[in-house]
Design a protein around this motif. Structure first.
Motif, mmCIF file in Angstrom:
data_model
loop_
_atom_site.group_PDB
_atom_site.id
_atom_site.type_symbol
_atom_site.label_atom_id
_atom_site.label_comp_id
_atom_site.label_asym_id
_atom_site.label_seq_id
_atom_site.Cartn_x
_atom_site.Cartn_y
_atom_site.Cartn_z
ATOM 1 N N THR A 104 0.844 -1.197 0.000
ATOM 2 C CA THR A 104 0.000 0.000 0.000
ATOM 3 C C THR A 104 0.877 1.243 0.000
ATOM 4 O O THR A 104 0.658 2.173 -0.788
ATOM 5 C CB THR A 104 -0.930 0.021 1.224
ATOM 6 N N THR A 126 -4.079 1.280 -2.650
ATOM 7 C CA THR A 126 -5.060 0.217 -2.412
ATOM 8 C C THR A 126 -4.991 -0.843 -3.509
ATOM 9 O O THR A 126 -5.031 -2.050 -3.230
ATOM 10 C CB THR A 126 -6.488 0.813 -2.347
ATOM 11 N N CYS A 130 -3.950 -4.705 -2.833
ATOM 12 C CA CYS A 130 -5.056 -5.680 -2.870
ATOM 13 C C CYS A 130 -5.111 -6.588 -4.088
ATOM 14 O O CYS A 130 -5.560 -7.734 -3.986
ATOM 15 C CB CYS A 130 -6.395 -4.941 -2.769
ATOM 16 N N ILE A 146 -11.212 -9.014 -0.292
ATOM 17 C CA ILE A 146 -11.704 -7.659 -0.529
ATOM 18 C C ILE A 146 -13.209 -7.638 -0.783
ATOM 19 O O ILE A 146 -13.874 -6.627 -0.582
ATOM 20 C CB ILE A 146 -10.943 -7.015 -1.714
ATOM 21 N N TYR A 152 -10.283 -4.963 4.698
ATOM 22 C CA TYR A 152 -9.098 -5.270 3.891
ATOM 23 C C TYR A 152 -8.705 -4.049 3.066
ATOM 24 O O TYR A 152 -7.745 -3.356 3.394
ATOM 25 C CB TYR A 152 -9.392 -6.474 3.002
ATOM 26 N N ALA A 153 -9.469 -3.756 2.026
ATOM 27 C CA ALA A 153 -9.191 -2.544 1.248
ATOM 28 C C ALA A 153 -9.369 -1.306 2.119
ATOM 29 O O ALA A 153 -8.644 -0.310 1.965
ATOM 30 C CB ALA A 153 -10.113 -2.476 0.030
ATOM 31 N N THR A 154 -10.319 -1.381 3.056
ATOM 32 C CA THR A 154 -10.546 -0.260 3.966
ATOM 33 C C THR A 154 -9.295 0.054 4.774
ATOM 34 O O THR A 154 -8.998 1.223 5.055
ATOM 35 C CB THR A 154 -11.716 -0.573 4.918
ATOM 36 N N CYS A 156 -6.242 -0.283 3.763
ATOM 37 C CA CYS A 156 -5.340 0.447 2.865
ATOM 38 C C CYS A 156 -5.747 1.920 2.777
ATOM 39 O O CYS A 156 -4.894 2.820 2.828
ATOM 40 C CB CYS A 156 -5.363 -0.161 1.472
ATOM 41 N N ILE A 157 -7.037 2.141 2.632
ATOM 42 C CA ILE A 157 -7.541 3.516 2.494
ATOM 43 C C ILE A 157 -7.284 4.312 3.772
ATOM 44 O O ILE A 157 -6.797 5.449 3.730
ATOM 45 C CB ILE A 157 -9.044 3.505 2.160
ATOM 46 N N ILE A 184 -1.474 -0.450 9.239
ATOM 47 C CA ILE A 184 -2.260 -1.363 8.407
ATOM 48 C C ILE A 184 -2.109 -2.799 8.895
ATOM 49 O O ILE A 184 -3.083 -3.548 9.010
ATOM 50 C CB ILE A 184 -1.839 -1.248 6.923
#
Length: 203
Positions: A104, A126, A130, A146, A152-154, A156-157, A184
């Motif tokens: 990330t 992201t 991912c 994801i 998961y992706a959240t 990264c964000i 993370i």
């Protein structure tokens, strides 16, 4: 030869995702060639999608064969050491979470190099973190994390937002990168440990 922070992140991320991919493949009882392929796509999948979106071609692993060799050696080592590791699922989770944080940050930094806005840089981070896992899980006939309710992706964000917040408050860039990668990684552990999930929408 001195290695930059970004190069160190890329090496560690490649190793982490190669181990993650290898263990995921071994859980599905693939042969050594299958393990290598899954390790490879897990490690380079996100970066390949990112570089194609940026028009940065040939993509990174094609320009530097050392990353392919690194994935190969990591996969072989993982296969040989599998007998010493009893909890495949835990090991896969830990290395996947570590790779997520590392890649990330790598994606965010690549966006910064191209002079893109913070929002796009976070999106690239992201994608880098991912998409290798998405390709891995798809090839292994597993629903990608994801697309589940897992954070998961959240992660990264949120990590990307934290990075820019730390820079806003004048934290040194190298320190901010380490904090975000650790954030993370820790967030993934916490949400899985306490079974925290995102709300589900639909009928």
């Amino acid at each position: 030869m001195q290695i930059s922070t970004l190069e160190a992140i890329e090496i560690l991320g490649t190793v982490a995702f190669a181990i993650s991919g290898s263990f995921a493949a071994m859980q599905k009882r693939l042969d050594p060639f299958g393990v290598l392929i899954i390790a490879f796509v897990t490690s380079i999948g996100g970066g390949t999608v990112r570089d194609l979106l940026l028009g940065d071609t040939p993509v990174a692993w094609m320009r530097d064969v050392n990353y392919c060799l690194l994935i190969l050696l990591t996969s072989i080592a993982t296969i040989f050491f599998k007998t010493h590791i009893k909890k495949f699922k835990v090991t896969l989770f830990l290395f996947d979470s570590l790779g997520l944080g590392l890649f990330t940050m790598l994606g965010i930094q690549k966006g910064i190099v191209f002079g893109l806005s913070p929002g796009i840089c976070i999106a690239l981070g992201t994608i880098t973190g991912c998409f290798g896992g998405i390709i891995r899980d798809t090839l292994l006939n597993t629903i990608p994390l994801i697309f589940k309710r897992e954070v998961y992706a959240t992660a990264c964000i949120l990590g990307g937002v934290l990075y820019y917040a730390l820079l806003y408050f004048n934290l040194k860039d190298d320190v901010a990168q380490i904090v975000v990668m650790a954030f993370i990684f820790a967030l993934r552990i916490v949400v899985v440990r306490y079974k925290l999930t995102l709300p589900r929408f639909g009928f």
